[in-house]
Design a protein around this motif. Structure first.
Motif, PDB file in Angstrom:
ATOM      1  N   UNK A  38     -19.306  26.047 -39.322  1.00  0.00           N
ATOM      2  CA  UNK A  38     -18.410  27.011 -39.964  1.00  0.00           C
ATOM      3  C   UNK A  38     -16.975  26.712 -39.520  1.00  0.00           C
ATOM      4  N   UNK A  39     -16.054  26.480 -40.451  1.00  0.00           N
ATOM      5  CA  UNK A  39     -14.689  26.091 -40.073  1.00  0.00           C
ATOM      6  C   UNK A  39     -14.019  27.065 -39.099  1.00  0.00           C
ATOM      7  N   UNK A  40     -14.265  28.356 -39.271  1.00  0.00           N
ATOM      8  CA  UNK A  40     -13.649  29.335 -38.374  1.00  0.00           C
ATOM      9  C   UNK A  40     -14.140  29.152 -36.941  1.00  0.00           C
ATOM     10  N   UNK A  41     -15.429  28.871 -36.782  1.00  0.00           N
ATOM     11  CA  UNK A  41     -15.983  28.637 -35.443  1.00  0.00           C
ATOM     12  C   UNK A  41     -15.392  27.363 -34.851  1.00  0.00           C
ATOM     13  N   UNK A  42     -15.283  26.304 -35.650  1.00  0.00           N
ATOM     14  CA  UNK A  42     -14.757  25.040 -35.150  1.00  0.00           C
ATOM     15  C   UNK A  42     -13.284  25.147 -34.758  1.00  0.00           C
ATOM     16  N   UNK A  43     -12.603  26.129 -35.304  1.00  0.00           N
ATOM     17  CA  UNK A  43     -11.192  26.300 -34.946  1.00  0.00           C
ATOM     18  C   UNK A  43     -10.945  27.368 -33.897  1.00  0.00           C
ATOM     19  N   UNK A  44     -12.014  27.937 -33.368  1.00  0.00           N
ATOM     20  CA  UNK A  44     -11.856  29.085 -32.475  1.00  0.00           C
ATOM     21  C   UNK A  44     -11.263  28.737 -31.116  1.00  0.00           C
ATOM     22  N   UNK A  45     -11.148  27.449 -30.800  1.00  0.00           N
ATOM     23  CA  UNK A  45     -10.444  27.080 -29.565  1.00  0.00           C
ATOM     24  C   UNK A  45      -8.991  27.542 -29.606  1.00  0.00           C
ATOM     25  N   UNK A  46      -8.464  27.780 -30.814  1.00  0.00           N
ATOM     26  CA  UNK A  46      -7.084  28.232 -30.957  1.00  0.00           C
ATOM     27  C   UNK A  46      -6.869  29.628 -30.382  1.00  0.00           C
ATOM     28  N   UNK A  47      -7.945  30.371 -30.171  1.00  0.00           N
ATOM     29  CA  UNK A  47      -7.783  31.711 -29.612  1.00  0.00           C
ATOM     30  C   UNK A  47      -7.293  31.676 -28.166  1.00  0.00           C
ATOM     31  N   UNK A  48      -7.338  30.525 -27.531  1.00  0.00           N
ATOM     32  CA  UNK A  48      -6.708  30.397 -26.210  1.00  0.00           C
ATOM     33  C   UNK A  48      -5.219  30.712 -26.329  1.00  0.00           C
ATOM     34  N   UNK A  83      -9.446  28.657 -39.425  1.00  0.00           N
ATOM     35  CA  UNK A  83     -10.328  27.729 -40.131  1.00  0.00           C
ATOM     36  C   UNK A  83      -9.578  26.497 -40.642  1.00  0.00           C
ATOM     37  N   UNK A  84      -8.320  26.684 -41.038  1.00  0.00           N
ATOM     38  CA  UNK A  84      -7.577  25.595 -41.680  1.00  0.00           C
ATOM     39  C   UNK A  84      -6.771  24.751 -40.697  1.00  0.00           C
ATOM     40  N   UNK A  85      -6.352  25.353 -39.563  1.00  0.00           N
ATOM     41  CA  UNK A  85      -5.389  24.676 -38.688  1.00  0.00           C
ATOM     42  C   UNK A  85      -6.031  23.771 -37.653  1.00  0.00           C
ATOM     43  N   UNK A  86      -7.334  23.873 -37.469  1.00  0.00           N
ATOM     44  CA  UNK A  86      -7.997  23.092 -36.417  1.00  0.00           C
ATOM     45  C   UNK A  86      -7.755  21.602 -36.619  1.00  0.00           C
ATOM     46  N   UNK A 107     -16.480  15.067 -36.453  1.00  0.00           N
ATOM     47  CA  UNK A 107     -15.038  14.796 -36.381  1.00  0.00           C
ATOM     48  C   UNK A 107     -14.757  13.471 -35.673  1.00  0.00           C
ATOM     49  N   UNK A 108     -15.606  12.496 -35.926  1.00  0.00           N
ATOM     50  CA  UNK A 108     -15.387  11.169 -35.373  1.00  0.00           C
ATOM     51  C   UNK A 108     -15.879  10.973 -33.954  1.00  0.00           C
ATOM     52  N   UNK A 109     -16.495  11.986 -33.346  1.00  0.00           N
ATOM     53  CA  UNK A 109     -16.990  11.873 -31.983  1.00  0.00           C
ATOM     54  C   UNK A 109     -18.481  12.186 -31.937  1.00  0.00           C
ATOM     55  N   UNK A 110     -19.198  11.436 -31.108  1.00  0.00           N
ATOM     56  CA  UNK A 110     -20.617  11.697 -30.926  1.00  0.00           C
ATOM     57  C   UNK A 110     -20.813  12.990 -30.127  1.00  0.00           C
TER      58      UNK A 110
END
Length: 383
Positions: A27-37, A237-240, A318-321
């Protein structure tokens, strides 16, 4: 009410770091949730300014402020750091060959930088031990910067101008040198924090200006709050993984400003007991979740050996294993993710009760004892 935000953000950061092959993970929102730091940094700047600006007008007061902040963050940081060591010892004794022990991330030498809270200042070459704790290092040095600023610049307009300059400087360094956009951590984490923390300071000043201008409550507060929430979801979701992420502190600053008025239905929802309970334990949630992830991974490794069935799968994301826990359908892994979040909350309740609060009380008691000793009059012997 803003504490409710803190609790939700901590949960989403925890979910971001849990690698199980469920539907939730992509889910894009979950993948971008590191931004909540960055939300934490902005909110911290807002709250610290509200509580301390104008009060840190002497070296003893600034020193007391730093001791209190150290007592707030260091005890739990130290406990979670130490808790990782037995896991590495067990890994070394097992010598399974699947995962090596005391690798670069868990190098014994990096324990020192972690204990002294300098591991966000570029002294390490990667994230070490309790990975999320880099932000605690960055934030403590932001506290130090704030205290020095308050001591040197007594006038309000000077402090505000300096805050603008510090926030801009932090943004400039991260934009100019980070190779992961806003996602700087062990290398330029301090500057990322400066950007967000002093953006929060500026937001507090703008909030006061609005209040002094007679804006006690936002017009159409419900609509504005709903729009703010929608903007957060779309943005995260969009900025990650893109240059758009550099705008995170700016958007989160607007959201903090809106919700500081506490005028809409979403504010009232976040002010309810469950969200406030989560908010109070948000620091524990943030600090223990990587340890819980490690325990879940260890449990999956043990089950893999006992059942002689694979419990992990590797996929390129995202290009990483990335190594995922996977032993059932994606829906089963979604359930596992919920169980993981439940475990994180349960463990955080314990660490809040038995580590956070006692640790903070101990530092405060030490500070109080020192203040009482300094206030005692000298005893003059009469002969």
């Amino acid at each position: 009410m803003l504490d409710g935000w803190r609790g939700l953000c901590a949960l989403f950061v925890a979910l971001f770091h849990f690698s199980a092959l469920g539907y939730y993970y992509s889910v894009p929102f979950v993948r971008g949730s590191y931004l909540f730091v960055d939300f934490f940094f902005v909110l911290s700047g807002f709250v610290i300014t509200h509580a301390y600006v104008g009060r840190l007008n002497s070296a003893p007061k600034a020193g007391s402020f730093l001791v209190r902040r150290l007592g707030r963050v260091w005890p739990l940081h130290a406990v979670t750091l130490v808790a990782f060591i037995p896991l590495e010892i067990v890994k070394a004794l097992a010598m399974s060959g699947e995962t090596a022990a005391f690798t670069a991330r868990f190098a014994p030498s990096s324990i020192v930088s972690n204990l002294f809270l300098v591991h966000s200042l570029g002294v390490e070459e990667e994230l070490t031990w309790n990975m999320p704790s880099w932000s605690i290092s960055a934030e403590f040095f932001a506290y130090l910067t704030f205290a020095v600023l308050c001591l040197l610049a007594r006038r309000t307009w000077v402090v505000t101008a300096a805050a603008v300059a510090l926030s801009a400087a932090g943004a400039f360094v991260v934009m100019g040198w980070s190779d992961r956009f806003i996602d700087a951590s062990f290398d330029f984490g301090y500057f990322r924090c400066l950007y967000g923390f002093f953006a929060g300071h500026i937001v507090y000043r703008l909030f006061l200006i609005a209040r002094h201008a007679g804006l006690a409550r936002l017009p159409m507060a419900g609509t504005i709050e709903a729009a703010s929430l929608a903007a957060v979801v779309v943005f995260v979701a969009a900025a990650r993984g893109s240059a758009l992420s550099f705008a995170s502190p700016l958007l989160f600053g607007i959201v903090v400003w809106v919700f500081a008025f506490e005028g809409g239905p979403f504010s009232r929802l976040l002010a309810m007991g469950p969200f406030q309970w989560l908010g109070a334990r948000s620091y524990s949630i943030y600090m223990v979740h990587a340890l819980v992830v490690a325990l879940y991974q260890k449990a999956a490794t043990v089950m893999q050996k006992l059942l002689s069935q694979p419990m992990f799968v590797e996929q390129a994301i995202d290009g990483e294993e990335t190594r995922f826990i996977s032993f059932g359908t994606p829906w089963a892994m979604d359930v596992l993710a919920l169980a993981y979040l439940g475990t994180v909350v349960a463990v955080s309740a314990l660490t809040y009760r038995f580590v956070e609060m006692p640790g903070q009380a101990s530092f405060n008691a030490l500070l109080l004892k020192k203040q009482k000793t300094a206030a005692q009059p000298a005893v003059v012997e009469v002969t």
